[in-house]
Write a protein that holds these residues in place. Structure first.
Motif, mmCIF file in Angstrom:
data_model
loop_
_atom_site.group_PDB
_atom_site.id
_atom_site.type_symbol
_atom_site.label_atom_id
_atom_site.label_comp_id
_atom_site.label_asym_id
_atom_site.label_seq_id
_atom_site.Cartn_x
_atom_site.Cartn_y
_atom_site.Cartn_z
ATOM 1 N N ASP A 45 142.940 47.183 73.773
ATOM 2 C CA ASP A 45 141.686 47.936 73.877
ATOM 3 C C ASP A 45 140.874 47.566 75.109
ATOM 4 O O ASP A 45 140.094 48.382 75.614
ATOM 5 C CB ASP A 45 140.820 47.695 72.632
ATOM 6 C CG ASP A 45 141.432 48.309 71.379
ATOM 7 O OD1 ASP A 45 142.245 49.234 71.519
ATOM 8 O OD2 ASP A 45 141.088 47.849 70.271
ATOM 9 N N ASN A 74 137.031 48.190 79.485
ATOM 10 C CA ASN A 74 137.316 48.780 78.181
ATOM 11 C C ASN A 74 138.330 49.909 78.341
ATOM 12 O O ASN A 74 138.066 50.898 79.023
ATOM 13 C CB ASN A 74 136.021 49.297 77.548
ATOM 14 C CG ASN A 74 136.224 49.787 76.122
ATOM 15 O OD1 ASN A 74 137.329 49.708 75.592
ATOM 16 N ND2 ASN A 74 135.163 50.276 75.505
ATOM 17 N N TYR A 76 139.766 51.375 75.606
ATOM 18 C CA TYR A 76 139.824 52.131 74.356
ATOM 19 C C TYR A 76 139.377 53.582 74.579
ATOM 20 O O TYR A 76 138.243 53.837 74.991
ATOM 21 C CB TYR A 76 138.956 51.470 73.300
ATOM 22 C CG TYR A 76 139.004 52.155 71.943
ATOM 23 C CD1 TYR A 76 140.185 52.172 71.216
ATOM 24 C CD2 TYR A 76 137.869 52.766 71.410
ATOM 25 C CE1 TYR A 76 140.254 52.787 69.976
ATOM 26 C CE2 TYR A 76 137.921 53.385 70.167
ATOM 27 C CZ TYR A 76 139.115 53.390 69.457
ATOM 28 O OH TYR A 76 139.168 54.008 68.235
#
Length: 339
Positions: A45, A74, A76
């Protein structure tokens, strides 16, 4: 991932992304930006990363030119990520009190290249004629404040000054893109490496004799130690196994036993107790990455194998609650490990 210039200048020709996904290799061709873009496919992630120019001498800086903390990117549900590059860090060292660079290049040659080695001398070194035990540490550019390297340091000069310990510390800088080679005794199928024996031979045949001849060390194995973190911990254990008459003990912070399982396998096969009385201090955090539990289990297994194979050794281990795989943890635990 796209990259853009933040200083109005053209981007350098070669920029790489190094991080916890490729063992912080600053020159990994798999993560080379091409035409300002990099396509990656990682099953996680988020990543910790930093832009480099192909070595840690060329690590990215903030807009004001200061050392930039690691990026936390990040991933994700992110298909496109844009990064801004401002330039590389300044290459000026400002070592703290008691720390100096060995400049005798004829003695510090490793694989035909000058190896930078830093020396910390205790607070009373110039006022006495005492001799001191010596601790050899890897990743020298990450040990002292004011030395180019990682943004967070172990800050061991200040720690040792405050403790007033009678100890000389030798900080051996790693070889940048060759760090994995130097700090692993066996090749890893995914990451390579496996030239650790040559690196340990350099310490044994060149560095230790130089230190014992040029500084007031106690020139005996009973007063000589070796240590490091991550791969530095791995190679330090290997050092006392392969050079038992050279070192009294080892300091192993967050040892990367996963990288070379052969090291622990050698303990299973060890025929003890013929390698003297050594001291081993192992420490690891319980939050060191996605395989934290496996890392803790590896350390505990190593401690158990050492107890079985070398019953005369003095062993200590510690698991730090919430500890992560970084210099902040190693800085916080350094004093306790010494005492």
């Amino acid at each position: 991932i796209s990259i853009q210039s933040g200083n109005g200048k053209p981007l350098p020709e070669a920029l790489y992304l190094a991080g916890n996904f490729n063992n912080w290799n600053p020159a990994d061709s798999n993560y080379l930006f091409k035409n300002g873009s990099l396509f990656i496919n990682l099953n996680r992630d988020s990543i910790a990363a930093k832009i480099t120019g192909g070595s840690w001498e060329l690590a990215e800086a903030d807009a004001d030119g200061s050392a930039r903390p690691n990026r936390n990117i990040n991933l994700y549900k992110s298909s496109e990520i844009s990064l801004t590059f401002y330039g590389f860090e300044s290459h000026t060292n400002h070592p703290p009190r008691g720390v100096k660079l060995i400049t005798d290049s004829s003695q510090m040659m490793f694989e035909s290249q000058f190896r930078r080695v830093w020396v910390y001398l205790p607070h009373d070194y110039s006022a006495t004629r005492n001799r001191y035990p010596v601790l050899y540490l890897h990743d020298g550019q990450n040990l002292f404040k004011g030395i180019l390297g990682s943004n967070t340091k172990w800050a061991i000069a200040g720690c040792l000054d405050s403790l007033q310990l009678p100890l000389i510390v030798i900080g051996i800088e790693h070889g940048g893109a060759k760090r994995i080679d130097e700090l692993s005794p066996f090749p890893n199928a995914k990451y390579g490496g496996g030239k650790g024996d040559a690196y340990l031979s350099f310490i044994d045949t060149q560095l230790i004799p130089y230190v014992d001849s040029n500084f007031r060390s106690i020139p005996s194995a009973g007063h000589r130690y070796i240590g490091g973190s991550s791969l530095g911990g791995l190679i330090s254990l290997w050092a006392i196994l392969e050079y038992p008459k050279r070192y009294k003990g080892a300091l192993l912070f967050s040892p990367a036993y996963w990288f070379n399982p052969e090291v622990m396998e050698s303990l299973v096969k060890a025929q003890a107790p013929d390698k003297g009385q050594h001291r081993v201090y192992q420490m690891i955090g319980d939050s060191e990455g996605s395989n934290a539990q496996a890392a803790v289990s590896n350390m505990l297994r190593c401690d158990s194998l050492l107890q079985s194979s070398f019953p005369s050794w003095q062993l200590h281990h510690k698991v730090v609650a919430g500890g992560k795989h970084n210099e902040e943890l190693w800085q916080n635990e350094f004093a306790e490990a010494l005492i």
